[in-house]
Design a protein around this motif. Structure first.
Motif, PDB file in Angstrom:
ATOM      1  N   SER A 122       0.812  -1.219   0.000  1.00  0.00           N
ATOM      2  CA  SER A 122       0.000   0.000   0.000  1.00  0.00           C
ATOM      3  C   SER A 122       0.846   1.269   0.000  1.00  0.00           C
ATOM      4  O   SER A 122       0.299   2.361  -0.191  1.00  0.00           O
ATOM      5  N   LYS A 154      -4.418   6.286  -2.540  1.00  0.00           N
ATOM      6  CA  LYS A 154      -3.771   6.922  -1.395  1.00  0.00           C
ATOM      7  C   LYS A 154      -2.846   8.026  -1.879  1.00  0.00           C
ATOM      8  O   LYS A 154      -2.157   7.888  -2.900  1.00  0.00           O
ATOM      9  N   THR A 156       0.290  10.309  -0.189  1.00  0.00           N
ATOM     10  CA  THR A 156       1.173  10.215   0.978  1.00  0.00           C
ATOM     11  C   THR A 156       2.287  11.243   0.926  1.00  0.00           C
ATOM     12  O   THR A 156       2.947  11.409  -0.110  1.00  0.00           O
ATOM     13  N   GLU A 169      -1.402  11.550   5.211  1.00  0.00           N
ATOM     14  CA  GLU A 169      -1.986  10.648   4.218  1.00  0.00           C
ATOM     15  C   GLU A 169      -3.470  10.941   4.026  1.00  0.00           C
ATOM     16  O   GLU A 169      -4.204  11.211   4.977  1.00  0.00           O
ATOM     17  N   GLN A 171      -6.781   9.064   1.876  1.00  0.00           N
ATOM     18  CA  GLN A 171      -7.117   7.762   1.296  1.00  0.00           C
ATOM     19  C   GLN A 171      -8.624   7.689   1.064  1.00  0.00           C
ATOM     20  O   GLN A 171      -9.412   8.306   1.779  1.00  0.00           O
ATOM     21  N   GLY A 221      -4.295   2.292  -2.566  1.00  0.00           N
ATOM     22  CA  GLY A 221      -4.391   2.223  -1.112  1.00  0.00           C
ATOM     23  C   GLY A 221      -4.513   0.807  -0.598  1.00  0.00           C
ATOM     24  O   GLY A 221      -4.748   0.598   0.592  1.00  0.00           O
TER      25      GLY A 221
END
Length: 405
Positions: A122, A154, A156, A169, A171, A221
């Motif tokens: 992920s 996701k 990040t 993060e 998501q 994700g």
């Protein structure tokens, strides 16, 4: 031989029917005609009763498709896109064993698309390159992306330059991105929308507790190998509010502030006037809607504060009065404002509300219209002007209410 008889009654009626001039739709309910028409919603402009081309130089009309197209004149502060490669391409760097595939979609006429396929973790992602984010500074991020094959995607930001690591993060499924990690910083003001079929946009504000040099990366994700997300573009700006897209392709690019003026030539009342406008504040901060100045430097400015309340400021520097309204402007929602001035009173109404009256003001012949006021707000939130009308005389209270409804 039969006589031919013409029935001209219908023809005569047609000739008798009066054809209304194009500007008649802007007539006030008490019969006043505007001497300035800036109707960006309907692409109609007039000066002294004559139809003209759009008169404000360098006007940016939009937003563009990539920003969720809508009719209006954009007034935005100076901004820079800190992302040197804002169009997602395989030149973005991989983080982990991801596969980057260039697409050829031309989304919104701008973005070809980058398919980011996970190797099975992920945290696998792709990123456009490092930027330095200053501690405590607000940044606005706009992400354009497509419908992922993964159940969720996701975004990040991660840096081990701090202890503990700085980690932010977001998501979620398409159109539903939310903050899930906020270590050493904050993510706020998340807005998700769908611009067109298969093109989504996420806007948010973020800040970090310590200065770090790092990047945002994007990927699936989930931990399923082969799942992918499609990223189209990225914009990160220093400031609280996201503004329109700034294309960059190799270096960070800046766009100057919109500072629109229109001299009162061929329009403008001598001893009074009326201004009616429809504007949409597009940020969370304070914003200027419109300002008029007379030949002596006196000003009347319609604006909303950072708390959203709409106020009028009037007078000259060093002697400024403020007329609060007790009514708020909501972000991304148009507000209709009408104000009228003379030597006896300054009057204001919003959205058809009862007319409010302030003390008399010494306001003479107009000098110019401005769609900004640096004396009040140096770095305003973005605004979109849908329509602005000026009448060269005060109108009645009933007409003022109608102009703001």
């Amino acid at each position: 031989m039969m006589a031919l008889q013409l029935d001209v009654s219908l023809t005569s009626a047609a000739f008798r029917r009066r054809v209304l001039p194009w500007w008649s739709v802007y007539r006030s309910v008490d019969g006043r005609m505007p001497d300035l028409i800036l109707d960006y919603t309907n692409d109609a402009y007039g000066l002294g009763g004559q139809k003209i081309a759009q008169p404000i130089a360098q006007a940016r009309l939009g937003p563009s498709v990539v920003d969720g197209r809508a009719a209006g004149l954009l007034v935005e502060p100076q901004r820079s896109n800190l992302v040197a490669r804002s169009v997602a391409r395989p030149t973005w760097g991989p983080v982990g064993p991801v596969t980057l595939t260039a697409l050829d979609e031309a989304r919104a006429g701008v973005f070809p698309g980058l398919l980011i396929t996970s190797g099975g973790a992920s945290w696998h992602r792709a990123a456009p390159g490092n930027m330095t984010f200053e501690a405590g500074q607000s940044y606005a991020m706009t992400l354009w992306y497509g419908q992922p094959s993964a159940a969720m995607m996701k975004a990040t930001l991660y840096s081990t330059a701090t202890t503990p690591p700085s980690n932010l993060e977001l998501q979620g499924a398409a159109g539903q991105l939310a903050a899930v990690v906020q270590n050493g910083g904050q993510i706020t003001d998340i807005r998700n929308d769908q611009i067109t079929d298969g093109l989504y946009r996420m806007r948010c504000r973020f800040s970090l507790s310590q200065t770090v040099t790092t990047t945002w990366g994007f990927g699936s994700g989930t931990a399923t190998a082969g799942e992918s997300v499609t990223i189209y573009g990225l914009q990160i700006e220093e400031g609280a509010d996201a503004t329109g897209y700034i294309l960059s392709d190799g270096v960070a690019v800046s766009r100057g502030a919109d500072r629109y003026t229109l001299a009162a030539t061929g329009w403008g009342g001598l001893e009074g006037g009326t201004l009616a406008l429809r504007a949409t504040p597009m940020g969370a901060g304070a914003a200027v809607f419109a300002s008029v100045t007379d030949l002596s430097g006196e000003k009347i400015t319609a604006l909303c504060r950072a708390d959203g309340e709409i106020v009028l400021r009037y007078g000259a520097l060093g002697s400024v009065e403020e007329m609060p309204t007790g009514m708020n402007a909501l972000r991304d929602q148009a507000v209709a404002i009408a104000l009228s001035w003379s030597g006896t009173a300054l009057r204001l109404t919003l959205g058809g509300s009862p007319v409010q009256t302030a003390a008399p003001i010494a306001f003479g012949a107009l000098s110019e219209l401005r769609l900004y006021d640096d004396d009040i707000i140096a770095a305003p939130a973005p605004v979109q002007i849908g329509r602005l009308l000026h009448y060269p005389m005060p109108v009645s209270d009933a007409a003022l209410q109608a102009l703001s409804s």
